[in-house]
Each structure stands twice: as C-alpha cells, then as structure tokens.
Scaffold this motif. Structure first.
Motif, PDB file in Angstrom:
ATOM      1  N   ASP A 163       0.953  -1.350   0.441  1.00 32.37           N
ATOM      2  CA  ASP A 163       0.138  -0.017  -0.501  1.00 32.37           C
ATOM      3  C   ASP A 163       0.518   1.403   0.356  1.00 32.37           C
ATOM      4  OD1 ASP A 163      -3.197   1.066   0.623  1.00 32.37           O
ATOM      5  OD2 ASP A 163      -1.598   1.894   2.088  1.00 32.37           O
ATOM      6  N   PHE A 164       1.667   1.118   0.949  1.00 25.19           N
ATOM      7  CA  PHE A 164       2.660   2.694   1.112  1.00 25.19           C
ATOM      8  C   PHE A 164       3.740   2.454  -0.469  1.00 25.19           C
ATOM      9  CE2 PHE A 164       7.477   3.891   1.905  1.00 25.19           C
ATOM     10  CZ  PHE A 164       6.717   5.352   2.298  1.00 25.19           C
ATOM     11  N   LEU A 165       3.378   1.476  -1.636  1.00 31.37           N
ATOM     12  CA  LEU A 165       4.534   1.758  -1.996  1.00 31.37           C
ATOM     13  C   LEU A 165       3.549   2.651  -3.632  1.00 31.37           C
ATOM     14  CD1 LEU A 165       6.190  -1.580  -2.933  1.00 31.37           C
ATOM     15  CD2 LEU A 165       6.981   0.412  -2.075  1.00 31.37           C
ATOM     16  N   TYR A 166       1.989   2.645  -3.527  1.00 27.33           N
ATOM     17  CA  TYR A 166       1.261   3.254  -4.305  1.00 27.33           C
ATOM     18  C   TYR A 166       1.722   4.838  -3.738  1.00 27.33           C
ATOM     19  CZ  TYR A 166      -0.453  -0.585  -6.640  1.00 27.33           C
ATOM     20  OH  TYR A 166      -0.778  -2.334  -6.366  1.00 27.33           O
ATOM     21  N   SER A 167       2.019   5.056  -2.757  1.00 24.59           N
ATOM     22  CA  SER A 167       1.778   6.538  -2.091  1.00 24.59           C
ATOM     23  C   SER A 167       3.213   7.398  -3.412  1.00 24.59           C
ATOM     24  CB  SER A 167       2.367   6.811  -0.639  1.00 24.59           C
ATOM     25  OG  SER A 167       4.081   6.921  -1.027  1.00 24.59           O
ATOM     26  N   GLU A 168       2.604   8.459  -3.756  1.00 26.83           N
ATOM     27  CA  GLU A 168       3.566   9.466  -4.313  1.00 26.83           C
ATOM     28  C   GLU A 168       5.194   9.933  -4.177  1.00 26.83           C
ATOM     29  OE1 GLU A 168       3.439  14.067  -5.962  1.00 26.83           O
ATOM     30  OE2 GLU A 168       1.831  13.490  -5.743  1.00 26.83           O
ATOM     31  N   GLU A 169       5.454  10.205  -2.987  1.00 27.21           N
ATOM     32  CA  GLU A 169       6.437   9.582  -2.053  1.00 27.21           C
ATOM     33  C   GLU A 169       7.140   8.718  -2.794  1.00 27.21           C
ATOM     34  OE1 GLU A 169       8.779  10.420   2.319  1.00 27.21           O
ATOM     35  OE2 GLU A 169       6.713   9.626   2.374  1.00 27.21           O
ATOM     36  N   ALA A 170       7.061   7.629  -2.170  1.00 25.93           N
ATOM     37  CA  ALA A 170       7.576   5.867  -2.616  1.00 25.93           C
ATOM     38  C   ALA A 170       7.362   6.087  -4.076  1.00 25.93           C
ATOM     39  CB  ALA A 170       6.787   4.944  -2.107  1.00 25.93           C
ATOM     40  N   THR A 171       6.810   6.756  -4.845  1.00 24.54           N
ATOM     41  CA  THR A 171       6.647   6.431  -6.108  1.00 24.54           C
ATOM     42  C   THR A 171       7.643   6.953  -6.989  1.00 24.54           C
ATOM     43  OG1 THR A 171       4.528   6.045  -6.548  1.00 24.54           O
ATOM     44  CG2 THR A 171       5.604   6.711  -8.337  1.00 24.54           C
ATOM     45  N   ASN A 172       7.706   7.905  -5.987  1.00 23.85           N
ATOM     46  CA  ASN A 172       9.022   9.148  -6.822  1.00 23.85           C
ATOM     47  C   ASN A 172       9.949   8.706  -6.731  1.00 23.85           C
ATOM     48  OD1 ASN A 172       7.227  10.818  -7.950  1.00 23.85           O
ATOM     49  ND2 ASN A 172       7.538  12.322  -6.268  1.00 23.85           N
ATOM     50  N   ARG A 173      10.412   7.859  -5.348  1.00 21.48           N
ATOM     51  CA  ARG A 173      11.625   7.329  -5.359  1.00 21.48           C
ATOM     52  C   ARG A 173      12.107   5.723  -5.738  1.00 21.48           C
ATOM     53  NH1 ARG A 173      15.638   8.830  -1.000  1.00 21.48           N
ATOM     54  NH2 ARG A 173      14.806  10.763  -0.047  1.00 21.48           N
ATOM     55  N   ALA A 174      11.469   4.671  -5.564  1.00 19.67           N
ATOM     56  CA  ALA A 174      11.588   3.665  -6.640  1.00 19.67           C
ATOM     57  C   ALA A 174      11.661   4.418  -8.491  1.00 19.67           C
ATOM     58  CB  ALA A 174       9.718   2.732  -6.480  1.00 19.67           C
ATOM     59  N   ILE A 175      10.576   5.561  -8.407  1.00 20.56           N
ATOM     60  CA  ILE A 175      10.750   5.221 -10.458  1.00 20.56           C
ATOM     61  C   ILE A 175      12.466   7.075 -10.941  1.00 20.56           C
ATOM     62  CG2 ILE A 175       9.862   5.427 -12.345  1.00 20.56           C
ATOM     63  CD1 ILE A 175       8.311   3.027 -10.985  1.00 20.56           C
ATOM     64  N   LEU A 176      12.262   7.466  -9.470  1.00 20.08           N
ATOM     65  CA  LEU A 176      12.797   8.477 -10.374  1.00 20.08           C
ATOM     66  C   LEU A 176      14.206   8.727  -9.226  1.00 20.08           C
ATOM     67  CD1 LEU A 176      10.647  11.901 -10.252  1.00 20.08           C
ATOM     68  CD2 LEU A 176      10.804  10.503 -12.293  1.00 20.08           C
ATOM     69  N   GLY A 177      14.166   8.416  -8.053  1.00 19.56           N
ATOM     70  CA  GLY A 177      15.330   7.795  -7.659  1.00 19.56           C
ATOM     71  C   GLY A 177      15.744   8.849  -6.779  1.00 19.56           C
ATOM     72  N   ARG A 178      16.379   9.384  -5.906  1.00 20.53           N
ATOM     73  CA  ARG A 178      16.477  10.337  -5.039  1.00 20.53           C
ATOM     74  C   ARG A 178      16.463  11.626  -5.663  1.00 20.53           C
ATOM     75  NH1 ARG A 178      22.910   8.439  -3.752  1.00 20.53           N
ATOM     76  NH2 ARG A 178      22.537   8.130  -6.762  1.00 20.53           N
ATOM     77  N   PRO A 179      15.761  12.326  -4.010  1.00 31.45           N
ATOM     78  CA  PRO A 179      15.372  13.924  -4.512  1.00 31.45           C
ATOM     79  C   PRO A 179      16.342  14.670  -4.386  1.00 31.45           C
ATOM     80  CG  PRO A 179      14.727  13.355  -2.339  1.00 31.45           C
ATOM     81  CD  PRO A 179      15.175  11.745  -2.845  1.00 31.45           C
ATOM     82  N   ASP A 180      16.349  15.675  -5.361  1.00 30.63           N
ATOM     83  CA  ASP A 180      18.383  17.038  -5.556  1.00 30.63           C
ATOM     84  C   ASP A 180      19.324  16.224  -5.769  1.00 30.63           C
ATOM     85  OD1 ASP A 180      16.315  18.707  -4.749  1.00 30.63           O
ATOM     86  OD2 ASP A 180      16.000  18.312  -2.561  1.00 30.63           O
TER      87      ASP A 180
END
Length: 548
Positions: free
Chosen positions: A379-396
C-alpha cells in the motif's frame, strides 16, 4: 539452412499475445470457502497510514525478478530508504529468468512471502488463488489500505482489472498510465540513413521494403563495408519483428483477436495473417532482416546498437530507441518513429493497449506469517513519495521538485524535473519499475520538458502524432470480459497449447523452415484439433453476456 537451426529456439518469440484475462467485475457469488478470514491482529503493526509500518524490525522474504538498472536489491538506495521508513527488512532472492523461476517455485511449493514484479496474469492469479497459494487481499485492503483505496476510487479500472472472477483480489498491480506505452509496438528508423540514401519516411509496406533494400545495398553508414543491418528485433516484448508489420495486414488486439459483426475471431487463422507472414518471409529470404532477431535478448540487441566501429542498425523494433542505444549516448537521437504502414489492402493500424496496468505485481503467498505487514508495504508503494523514490531516485540527486515556471511535457505546470545524474549511486538508486507504483498520466506527463533530457518528450510527441491517429475504433475493440471459474480453467488449458503451437509455427513460417502455402491448411486443422473453436466460443459467450 540457417532457419532450420533457429526455429527450435524461436518457439518463445513472436507476438507475445498470451491470453490476458482482463475481465474483472463478476457475476459469480463469492463462496464462503474463498472468503478471507479477518486479518490476524498483530500488535507490531501500526495503524493504517502511520509510519513506520511496524514497531519492531520485521523481515519479509521476497522473490523478485531481476532488472538491468538494479545492481543489487539488497544494497539499493530505494531499498535502504524503504526499510528506514517502514521498519521492514527485505530478505531478497532475485530471479534472472523470472518465468522459469516462478514456475519452479510454484511447482515445488517453495514460496516466498511475496512475489514482487513477476506481473502474474489474471488467469494464473485465479488458479493459484483458488488453490490457496496466493491469499485473497480484499479484507486486508479494507482494513489496511490507504493509498490502494485512493487508487481504486480515482482509477476504478485498476480495481476491476485486479479482481478475479470469484470476486477476490489475489495480486496488486503496477499502474503506469504511460501514454506512449498505449502504442508500445513501434519501429525506429535511422533518419541519417534515410537522408543518405535519398529516401523519405516509408508509408506503405512496399515502400518499407524498398527502404530496407537501399539500406542493405547503398552503404548508408558510409564506411565502404557491407556491415549494415537493415532491420532487426529481439526476443523481448515490443521487439518482435512481426507484431508491427502484421498490423498492416490484419488489425487485432493484444490477444490476436478482433471483433467483426459482433463475433470474436482469431487473427492468426485468417488469410490476411497468412499474407503478412509471407511478406515478412520475403524480407528474411532477401537478407533484409537479421536472423538474430529470432533469439537474441535485450543485451545482445544493445551490443549491436552500440557497435564501437560505427552505426550498423537501420530499423529496429523497440518500444523506444534507448532499448538498443544507451540513454547517456547520442545515437538514439538519430532514430525517429515509423508510423503504421499501409498494407496491400489498405489496412493501417497501431497495436493499441488501452489500460495502464500490469497485473500481479505484488502477490502475497500463504507462507507469509504476517500478511498484514506485506499488505501495508504494498500500500505504501502506491504513495507519491514512494513512487518518486522507486522510479526517479533520490530527490535533489536524480530528480528535484519542479520550479513555478517549469512546464511539463503536457504543456501544464510541471511536477518534477529529472536531473540525469550519472554518479555511481544513480545506477542503483531505484527499483527500475519492479513492483507496484502509481504513475498516472498526470504524474508521467508532469515531468519538466527538458531539451537536455528529451526522451519522454520525444516519445509523447511521436506517439501523439504518428500512432494515436491509427488506434482502433472503440466499437471494434473487444471490451474487458467476465469469465466464470470454469471458463477460466478451460481457457488456461486451451490457450497454452494454442499459443505454443502458434508461436512455433509462425516463427518457422517466417524464417522459411515451414512452407506457408503448403502447410497452412495443416496449421488450421491443428488449431481446430487444439480446441481453438471452443476457446473462441468461451470468449463469445462472455461477450454476449456482457452485451445483454
């Protein structure tokens, strides 16, 4: 003859049209035997939506498929972040041959707690769900779901297409409303080569043939060597060389079926399909298609695309040009998409896949001692925060939040900007699209349009202008159908036999190992003996029931 050496290994190649059961809402009543009991109370689990998920460090055994962009799932940056956020430690086993590993695992009874990223189709989910190997998730979703409930509400089709005929959800999907993926069957042609031989973009199958001949004979790469490969593909999804070309002879859906006058038909038994095979066989006989297309994998295709001595590929079957050229390089930018070609009888269609969902991306087995923990992780993997991390990588580092003046691919205010970080850590920063994520159209097209990182922008525009105009008339498309449990079992048994035989026969006909004209009637007779009429009858019954 070289073809005779190839056909045996080509059985698994052409037209990846194994039956996908996309029906969901069901008319069957859920029996008491299939209902999941109330989720076991576990004091270690925090309330829905609260992080960390567990109060104490908890381990889940996960079997995952491999991914070329993930160096090591255990040391992966997203894995480490996920464990820190959730308090769940993942004990990994990674399969290099996912299909084989899944079959062996299921046959042996040696299951993990979770199958991750295996994209198990609805038929298999239902069969093993009925056997109790895959647990039903309905009540776990009701009790622990937060992001999954939001997803099911905002995108109802995700729930419909995740629901088995018995009413249970045995696997959670990965959602990727990838616009260019709705037309994932594409060809990419080297524009520099077209210019070199003085030809325009081909628009018909005959013009395409003439272009390939020019690529073979006129030294378009200018090295005075006959090293050009006019046309190539691979034994991977969206790179089968026949899928694109056959759409110029007969328009069909991803299951190789089509609707005519209210009747469901199989494309692969029609005279037009036969003519398409003869056309592709002609390309093979004249050396315009590389025989390696039949057996090679993605890495072998990439090796040819990145040939250190120079460009040798003219036309490539691939979802996007970075399949055969590294994104970090510049070669892929020389390739442009080939629009659907008009066939000899005027057929011109794009293979269209309407849903942005991959079924069975997260499946919990009966080995899981704490299925509620696994459910909360999914369920947590569907969050935008997790999706951003799982697909895009580390912020900044690999991406950043878009600025107020940044414009997305869709022309609206952007959500994020990809930074294109090539540092060593970036190679192991994501899960490479393995497992659940929620990538809506809004999210995907919210990427900042960046001339320095133009891939997504190019794919969007090429698809919009060259493929979207040729998508099928919705009235001619077979809708999502509902099947009973008995029909599901019967379809599974028949489709495996039919599909294996079709793939083998198609491959042999294309490479010339099986005479198309002499063996066509025998091919049709064998299809009848393998219960193709009954298979179509089941689909027709489901379609008629839907219409009523």
């Amino acid at each position: 003859m070289q073809g005779k050496k190839l056909w045996g290994s080509a059985i698994c190649l052409f037209l990846s049209a194994t039956v996908l059961l996309s029906g969901c809402s069901t008319t069957d009543k859920v029996s008491e035997a299939t209902k999941q009991p109330e989720a076991t109370k576990n004091e270690v689990v925090n309330p829905p939506g609260v992080l960390p998920i567990t109060k104490e460090k908890t381990t889940l055994k996960v079997l995952s498929r491999t991914n070329p962009s993930v160096e090591n799932f255990a040391t992966n940056e997203f894995t480490k972040w996920l464990e820190e956020k959730t308090n769940i430690h993942i004990e990994w086993e990674v399969a290099s041959d996912p299909k084989q590993k899944l079959n062996i695992s299921l046959a042996s009874g040696d299951y993990p707690d979770v199958y991750l990223g295996f994209n198990i189709d609805q038929i298999q989910l239902t069969l093993y769900g009925k056997d109790g190997v895959f647990i039903p998730l309905n009540k776990l979703i009701d009790k622990y779901g937060v992001e999954s409930k939001k997803m099911f509400t905002s995108l109802p089709y995700t729930k419909e297409l995740s629901t088995s005929p018995d009413g249970n959800i045995y696997g959670l999907p990965s959602v990727n409303e990838c616009f260019h993926c709705t037309h994932s069957t594409k060809l990419w042609i080297n524009q520099k080569w077209l210019d070199a031989v003085g030809m325009k973009m081909p628009t018909t199958t005959d013009e395409f043939y003439q272009v390939l001949k020019a690529f073979k004979e006129k030294d378009p790469n200018g090295n005075k060597k006959a090293d050009e490969i006019p046309f190539i593909g691979a034994n991977i999804a969206n790179s089968y060389i026949d899928t694109f070309l056959l759409q110029s002879f007969i328009d069909s859906d991803r299951n190789l079926q089509f609707l005519k006058d209210g009747k469901i038909n199989a494309a692969f038994t029609q005279p037009e399909y036969k003519e398409g095979l003869k056309y592709i066989n002609k390309l093979f006989k004249e050396g315009l298609v590389d025989p390696q297309s039949i057996t090679q994998d993605r890495n072998q295709l990439r090796k040819l695309g990145e040939n250190p001595d120079g460009v040798i590929l003219g036309v490539v079957a691939a979802q996007n040009p970075t399949v055969f050229n590294a994104l970090e390089g510049s070669r892929w930018k020389d390739y442009v998409a080939v629009p659907p070609l008009k066939g000899p009888k005027g057929v011109q269609a794009s293979k269209y896949i309407p849903q942005g969902i991959t079924s069975g991306s997260f499946v919990i087995t009966n080995k899981a001692k704490n299925p509620e923990i696994a459910m909360r992780l999914a369920d947590f993997l569907y969050s935008e925060e997790a999706t951003n991390r799982a697909i895009l990588g580390r912020p900044d580092m690999e991406w950043k939040t878009a600025g107020p003046s940044d414009i997305g691919i869709n022309g609206k205010p952007a959500k994020y900007t990809v930074l294109g970080n090539n540092s060593p850590g970036a190679k192991n920063a994501t899960w490479g699209q393995v497992g659940p994520s929620l990538r809506t159209n809004e999210w995907r097209l919210g990427q900042t349009a960046d001339p320095k990182n133009p891939l997504e922008d190019i794919l969007y525009k090429e698809t919009l202008t060259k493929y979207e105009p040729y998508k099928p008339d919705p009235k001619k498309m077979i809708p999502s159908l509902t099947f009973t449990n008995e029909q599901t079992d019967e379809i599974a048994n028949i489709s495996k036999t039919i599909d294996d035989y079709r793939k083998e026969s198609t491959a042999r006909m294309i490479i010339g190992d099986l005479d198309i004209d002499k063996k066509w009637d025998e091919y049709l007779k064998n299809m009848d003996n393998m219960k193709l009429p009954r298979y179509l009858q089941i689909y027709q019954q489901a379609y008629d029931a839907l219409k009523k």
